[in-house]
Design a protein around this motif. Sequence first.
Motif, short mmCIF file in Angstrom:
data_model
loop_
_atom_site.label_atom_id
_atom_site.label_comp_id
_atom_site.label_asym_id
_atom_site.label_seq_id
_atom_site.Cartn_x
_atom_site.Cartn_y
_atom_site.Cartn_z
N LEU A 85 0.85 -1.12 0.04
CA LEU A 85 -0.11 0.01 0.07
C LEU A 85 0.91 1.49 -0.13
N LYS A 86 0.31 2.32 -0.52
CA LYS A 86 1.15 3.56 -0.61
C LYS A 86 0.27 4.73 -0.08
N PRO A 87 0.60 5.58 0.10
CA PRO A 87 -0.16 6.93 0.92
C PRO A 87 -1.19 7.24 -0.30
N GLU A 88 -1.07 7.19 -1.40
CA GLU A 88 -1.92 7.57 -2.42
C GLU A 88 -3.19 6.67 -2.69
N ASP A 89 -3.10 5.57 -1.89
CA ASP A 89 -4.20 4.67 -1.86
C ASP A 89 -5.18 5.18 -0.75
N THR A 90 -4.58 6.12 0.17
CA THR A 90 -5.59 6.46 1.19
C THR A 90 -7.11 6.88 0.43
N ALA A 91 -8.16 6.46 0.86
CA ALA A 91 -9.46 6.78 0.64
C ALA A 91 -10.55 5.94 1.30
N VAL A 92 -11.50 6.25 0.91
CA VAL A 92 -13.01 5.53 1.05
C VAL A 92 -13.17 4.42 0.15
N TYR A 93 -13.07 3.12 0.50
CA TYR A 93 -13.28 1.92 -0.62
C TYR A 93 -14.80 1.49 -0.46
N TYR A 94 -15.45 1.34 -1.53
CA TYR A 94 -16.92 1.10 -1.89
C TYR A 94 -16.94 -0.27 -2.62
N CYS A 95 -17.75 -1.07 -2.41
CA CYS A 95 -18.12 -2.03 -3.60
C CYS A 95 -19.67 -1.74 -4.28
N ASN A 96 -19.77 -2.30 -5.37
CA ASN A 96 -20.85 -2.17 -6.04
C ASN A 96 -20.70 -2.89 -7.38
N SER A 97 -21.77 -3.11 -8.11
CA SER A 97 -21.80 -3.84 -9.33
C SER A 97 -21.05 -2.96 -10.44
N PHE A 98 -20.58 -3.47 -11.43
CA PHE A 98 -20.18 -3.01 -12.50
C PHE A 98 -20.75 -3.25 -13.71
N PRO A 99 -21.40 -2.36 -14.49
CA PRO A 99 -21.61 -0.83 -13.89
C PRO A 99 -22.31 -0.96 -12.70
N THR A 100 -22.33 0.12 -12.17
CA THR A 100 -23.14 0.51 -10.83
C THR A 100 -24.67 0.26 -10.90
N PHE A 101 -24.92 -0.29 -10.22
CA PHE A 101 -26.64 -0.60 -9.76
C PHE A 101 -27.07 -0.57 -8.53
N PHE A 102 -26.66 -0.92 -7.64
CA PHE A 102 -27.09 -0.94 -6.45
C PHE A 102 -26.70 0.39 -5.70
N SER A 103 -27.66 0.61 -4.63
CA SER A 103 -27.24 1.89 -3.75
C SER A 103 -26.01 1.74 -3.03
N TRP A 104 -25.20 2.83 -2.79
CA TRP A 104 -23.76 2.72 -2.41
C TRP A 104 -23.90 2.40 -0.87
N GLY A 105 -23.06 1.65 -0.31
CA GLY A 105 -22.76 1.39 1.10
C GLY A 105 -22.23 2.58 1.87
N GLN A 106 -22.09 2.37 3.04
CA GLN A 106 -21.10 3.36 3.72
C GLN A 106 -19.60 3.44 3.20
N GLY A 107 -18.99 2.34 2.69
CA GLY A 107 -17.93 2.24 2.40
C GLY A 107 -16.86 1.91 3.80
N THR A 108 -15.69 1.82 3.52
CA THR A 108 -14.74 1.49 4.41
C THR A 108 -13.36 2.13 4.39
N GLN A 109 -12.90 3.01 5.56
CA GLN A 109 -11.90 3.92 5.22
C GLN A 109 -10.58 3.12 5.26
N VAL A 110 -9.84 3.63 4.38
CA VAL A 110 -8.25 3.14 4.28
C VAL A 110 -7.34 4.19 4.34
N THR A 111 -6.58 4.12 5.18
CA THR A 111 -5.56 5.55 5.57
C THR A 111 -4.30 4.69 5.59
N VAL A 112 -3.51 5.36 4.58
CA VAL A 112 -1.94 4.66 4.50
C VAL A 112 -1.15 5.86 4.88
#
Length: 114
Positions: A85-112
């Motif tokens: 992992l790199k500092p530039e990977d810091t973000a909130v990460y979400y899953c969804n279908s591709f292309p997006t179809f479902f409502s977004w969840g809360q995500g999970t915070q990744v801090t590097v």
Amino acid sequence: QVQLVESGGGLVQAGGSLRLSCAASGTTFRFNAMGWYRQAPGKRRELVARITSGGSPNYADSVKGRFTISRDNAKNTVSLQMNSLKPEDTAVYYCNSFPTFFSWGQGTQVTVSS
């Protein structure tokens, strides 16, 4: 009601690893291509990895060789193994279908940290 729940984020030093998980309730996504997306502060949400219903992965250039996406259709889950992992990977990460179809969840915070 469909709900996507992401987990596994946290604070890690540069070079470290994390494994994110996404679970769905209220639906099955076994027939959908699924993706992991991330949104850094002040930036647009971007797709970092996706996987077809049959398990074929595809990655953004920025994470290729470091991240691995996988899915377990029996458990209705999608995972993202993140290594080197790199500092530039810091973000909130979400899953969804591709292309997006479902409502977004809360995500999970990744801090590097550097």
